[in-house]
Write a protein that holds these residues in place. Structure first.
Motif, short mmCIF file in Angstrom:
data_model
loop_
_atom_site.label_atom_id
_atom_site.label_comp_id
_atom_site.label_asym_id
_atom_site.label_seq_id
_atom_site.Cartn_x
_atom_site.Cartn_y
_atom_site.Cartn_z
N ALA A 62 -34.37 -56.85 -52.83
CA ALA A 62 -33.11 -57.26 -53.45
C ALA A 62 -33.38 -58.08 -54.71
N PRO A 63 -32.54 -57.96 -55.75
CA PRO A 63 -32.70 -58.77 -56.96
C PRO A 63 -32.60 -60.27 -56.69
N ALA B 45 -11.52 -58.38 -57.00
CA ALA B 45 -11.63 -56.99 -56.58
C ALA B 45 -10.75 -56.76 -55.36
N SER B 46 -10.27 -55.55 -55.22
CA SER B 46 -9.42 -55.22 -54.08
C SER B 46 -9.81 -53.88 -53.50
N ARG C 60 -15.02 -63.25 -57.15
CA ARG C 60 -16.41 -63.59 -57.44
C ARG C 60 -16.56 -64.11 -58.85
N ASN C 61 -17.62 -64.86 -59.04
CA ASN C 61 -17.99 -65.30 -60.37
C ASN C 61 -18.27 -64.08 -61.24
N ALA C 62 -17.76 -64.07 -62.45
CA ALA C 62 -17.87 -62.90 -63.32
C ALA C 62 -19.31 -62.54 -63.66
N LYS C 63 -20.24 -63.47 -63.47
CA LYS C 63 -21.65 -63.20 -63.79
C LYS C 63 -22.36 -62.43 -62.69
N LEU C 64 -21.75 -62.34 -61.53
CA LEU C 64 -22.36 -61.59 -60.43
C LEU C 64 -22.01 -60.11 -60.53
N GLN C 65 -23.03 -59.28 -60.38
CA GLN C 65 -22.84 -57.84 -60.43
C GLN C 65 -23.35 -57.22 -59.13
N GLY C 66 -22.81 -56.06 -58.78
CA GLY C 66 -23.34 -55.31 -57.64
C GLY C 66 -22.69 -55.64 -56.31
N ILE C 67 -21.64 -56.46 -56.32
CA ILE C 67 -20.92 -56.74 -55.08
C ILE C 67 -19.81 -55.71 -54.92
N ASP D 171 -17.50 -53.84 -44.24
CA ASP D 171 -18.95 -53.87 -44.35
C ASP D 171 -19.33 -54.26 -45.77
N LYS D 172 -20.28 -55.17 -45.92
CA LYS D 172 -20.71 -55.58 -47.25
C LYS D 172 -22.21 -55.85 -47.26
N SER D 173 -22.91 -55.21 -48.17
CA SER D 173 -24.34 -55.42 -48.33
C SER D 173 -24.59 -56.11 -49.67
N PHE D 174 -25.52 -57.08 -49.67
CA PHE D 174 -25.85 -57.81 -50.89
C PHE D 174 -27.20 -57.36 -51.46
N ALA D 175 -27.67 -56.19 -51.03
CA ALA D 175 -29.00 -55.71 -51.43
C ALA D 175 -29.09 -55.41 -52.91
N ASN D 176 -27.95 -55.18 -53.59
CA ASN D 176 -27.99 -54.82 -55.01
C ASN D 176 -27.30 -55.83 -55.91
N VAL D 177 -27.04 -57.03 -55.39
CA VAL D 177 -26.35 -58.04 -56.17
C VAL D 177 -27.32 -58.71 -57.14
N SER D 178 -26.87 -58.92 -58.38
CA SER D 178 -27.69 -59.61 -59.39
C SER D 178 -26.78 -60.53 -60.20
#
Length: 539
Positions: free
Chosen positions: A240-241, A288-289, A515-522, A529-536
C-alpha cells in the motif's frame, strides 16, 4: 460486558507499547498515513465472530483477504485469493485455484514461515462448520452472520485437493454461494499461526491478535482511543502507498464532524445529512456518495400480544409518514422503502407501494380490538448508519405518528443492538428501529438473514417471525441460476412479506463519506466494504 470483550481488552495489553507515538499529539500518522473517524468499538478483530460494526465494515478489508471480492459496479464476485474457480454441473462442488503469491503478515506476535495455501482456507471454514474443531468454541463458538445463513447446514465439507486448490462440497445447490464467500465475514486465517497458538495454550489470541493476508496488519490498539494499522510489505497485490492507517475510535472532546473540520481526521466515514452542505461548501474536502444496498425498517415482535395481530401491524405501517421521515431525517437524500429490497436490486418489486392513511389505521386498530390503543417499547440503536443517519429523530417521528392512532411508544435508546442478549430473551423487545446493509448483491442476503426461520433462532430475525412457505421460496430461488426465474420467486416472497408484514420497511439511505481533498484512492462500495490498499496523499 461479554467474556469476549473482557478477553479482548485484557489480552491486548501487549499492544499498548511503552513509548508508542500518540497519533493525535503530532503529525506522525498524517505524515505517513491518514486518520479515519467512524463510530463503533471493536469487540474482536475476527469478523467471523461479528454481526457487523467496525470490525466487519472497515477493519476486515484491511487485515484480511477473502477467496473472492465483489465488483462494485456489477455486484458480481471476482478473484481475490482465488484466481479462478469451477462449479460442478450439479451445483454442489466449488473448486478454487489459489494464487501462489499471497503471504501472511509479520507481526510482533508471529512470524509466518510459509505463504497462504489451501490448508489455511480449510482451517478458516472448518472452524465455522465443525463443532469438534479445536477452534470452533474459542471466543464463544458463535458465528452470527454464518449461522443466520445456515452456512453449517449448507457446507458439507471443505478439503484441500492440492497445495493451492480447495474444494467446497455443498449439501444442496446454492447459486448465491460465491457471493457469500465474497463478503467481509468470509476471511482466511493462518493455519500455521493457529497451530502455534494451540501449542502455546493461547488459542483465543487468534481473534484478538490477528494475522491475516490483507494490505495492513494490526500494530497497536488503545481501547476507546485508536487502532493503528501498518503496511504489509509482502502484500500480493503490491504494498500500500500509505505506511499506516489510524482509526480514531475515541469519544474524547468534540465529535467526529468537528474533528474533520479541525483536521484531526482525514476521513469521516458517515457524516449525517445536516452536515453535508457544510462539507460541500468547503474546498478542502471531498464529499463522496454511494447509493446504498440498504434498508431501514421497524421490526415488530410477532410474539407480542398486540403486535401478533396482522391488523395492528398493518395499522402501524399506515400510520408512519415516510415522506416526513425522508425530509426530516434524511434531508431529502433517501428514498421511501416499499419493500425490503432497494431499487438497485435486480429483484426489486417496482409495483409495490406504501400509503400514509391514519384514518384507515384507526379503523384497523378498532377491528383488532385495540380501539383504545396500547403501550410498547421501541428499542433504538443510536449509532448513525447509512440507512438511518439520525436514529433518535426517526424514532421520535415514529413515536408521534403512532400516538395519533393510540399507540404509546416508550423509546429505549442504546448504543447498538445486542443480538446475543435478545436471542436469549426475545421478550425483551417489542419493536426495534434498525436496518440492514447488504453484504453482497444477491437478494438472498436481504431476506434470509433477517426473515428466515433459521435467522429467528440466531437472533437476527428481530420480528420472531417464521413462515415455512416463505422459506421454501428462498430455498427455491437459490436452487436455480436462471435470473428471470429467480426474480419471479423473489417477487412471490416479497408478496408474502407485504401480506404478513412482520416488519415495516421505511427508507433506503445514501452512504456518504467526507475526506481531505489531498487523499486519493478512497472508494465507496454499496456494501459498506472499503479497502485502503490504494489510498495515497498528494502534496
Amino acid at each position: 460486558m461479554s467474556a469476549l470483550s473482557r478477553l479482548l481488552i485484557a489480552s491486548v495489553t501487549i499492544l499498548l507499547l511503552a513509548g508508542c507515538e500518540d497519533p493525535f499529539s503530532d503529525n506522525s500518522a498524517r505524515n505517513r498515513g491518514f486518520i479515519y473517524c467512524g463510530p463503533g468499538q471493536p469487540n474482536t478483530f475476527n469478523p467471523q465472530l461479528t454481526d457487523g460494526g467496525l470490525t466487519a465494515d472497515a477493519l476486515s478489508s484491511q487485515l484480511f483477504d477473502r477467496l473472492l471480492q465483489l465488483d462494485p459496479n456489477t455486484y458480481q464476485p471476482k478473484p481475490m485469493l482465488a484466481q479462478s474457480w469451477e462449479v460442478s454441473p450439479d451445483g454442489k462442488e466449488y473448486t478454487f485455484n489459489l494464487r501462489k503469491s499471497a503471504t501472511f503478515q509479520v507481526t510482533d506476535w508471529f512470524i509466518p514461515h510459509r505463504g497462504l495455501t489451501a490448508e489455511d482456507v480449510v482451517f478458516s471454514f472448518e472452524r465455522l462448520i465443525d463443532p469438534d474443531h479445536p477452534f470452533h468454541k474459542v471466543s464463544g463458538g458463535e458465528y452470527p452472520w454464518f449461522d443466520s445463513m445456515d452456512f453449517r447446514g449448507l457446507v458439507d465439507n471443505v478439503a484441500a485437493i492440492g497445495q493451492y486448490q480447495v474444494r467446497f462440497t455443498l449439501s444442496r445447490p446454492d447459486v448465491s454461494f460465491l457471493s457469500t464467500l465474497a463478503t467481509t465475514y468470509a476471511v482466511v486465517h493462518s493455519a500455521e499461526y493457529a497451530k502455534h497458538l494451540l501449542t502455546s495454550g493461547t488459542p483465543g489470541r487468534i481473534d484478538t491478535h490477528p494475522v491475516g493476508s490483507g494490505a495492513f496488519y494490526l500494530d497497536e490498539y488503545q481501547p476507546h482511543r485508536y487502532i493503528r494499522l501498518k503496511r504489509h510489505w509482502g502484500y500480493w497485490n503490491g504494498a500500500a502507498p500509505m505506511e499506516q492507517v489510524v482509526f480514531d475510535i475515541s469519544t474524547r472532546g468534540t465529535g467526529t464532524f468537528t474533528k474533520l473540520i479541525t483536521r484531526e481526521c482525514d476521513v469521516l466515514s458517515s457524516p449525517i445529512a445536516s452536515q453535508l452542505s457544510v462539507i460541500e461548501k468547503n474546498p478542502d474536502f471531498v464529499l463522496a456518495s454511494q447509493t446504498g444496498m440498504n434498508v431501514a425498517f421497524l421490526a415488530l415482535n410477532t410474539r407480542h400480544p398486540a403486535l401478533s395481530e396482522l391488523e395492528v401491524r398493518q395499522a402501524i405501517s399506515l400510520a408512519i409518514n415516510r415522506d416526513a421521515l425522508i425530509q426530516s431525517v434524511y434531508y431529502g437524500t433517501g428514498t421511501t422503502a416499499t419493500g425490503m429490497l432497494p431499487p438497485m436490486s435486480w429483484a426489486y418489486d417496482s409495483e409495490s407501494t406504501t400509503a400514509f392513511d391514519p384514518q384507515l389505521a384507526l379503523g384497523l386498530m378498532a377491528k383488532a380490538g385495540y380501539r383504545h390503543g396500547f403501550t410498547v417499547e421501541l428499542l433504538v440503536p443510536l449509532t448513525p448508519k447509512s440507512y438511518n443517519p439520525s436514529p433518535r429523530k426517526a424514532a421520535e417521528l415514529i413515536q408521534s405518528n403512532l400516538a395519533a392512532i393510540g399507540i404509546t411508544v416508550n423509546i429505549v435508546a442504546q448504543e447498538d443492538i445486542n443480538r446475543k442478549q435478545l436471542k436469549q430473551d426475545p421478550s425483551n423487545l417489542d419493536m426495534v428501529l434498525t436496518g440492514w446493509i447488504a453484504d453482497n448483491g444477491d437478494p438472498d442476503n436481504f431476506l434470509r438473514p433477517l426473515l428466515s426461520c433459521n435467522a429467528k433462532f440466531t437472533g437476527w430475525n428481530l420480528s420472531n417471525w417464521c413462515n415455512r412457505y416463505f422459506d421454501r421460496h428462498l430455498d427455491s430461488a437459490i436452487a436455480t441460476d436462471v435470473r428471470e426465474d429467480r426474480r419471479e420467486i423473489y417477487l412471490q416472497a416479497q408478496a408474502i412479506l407485504q401480506d404478513r408484514m412482520p416488519l415495516i420497511p421505511l427508507a433506503h439511505g445514501v452512504h456518504y463519506q467526507a475526506r481531505n481533498a489531498k487523499l486519493q484512492g478512497i472508494t465507496l462500495s454499496p456494501f459498506g466494504d472499503k479497502s485502503f490498499a490504494n489510498v495515497s496523499r498528494s502534496q
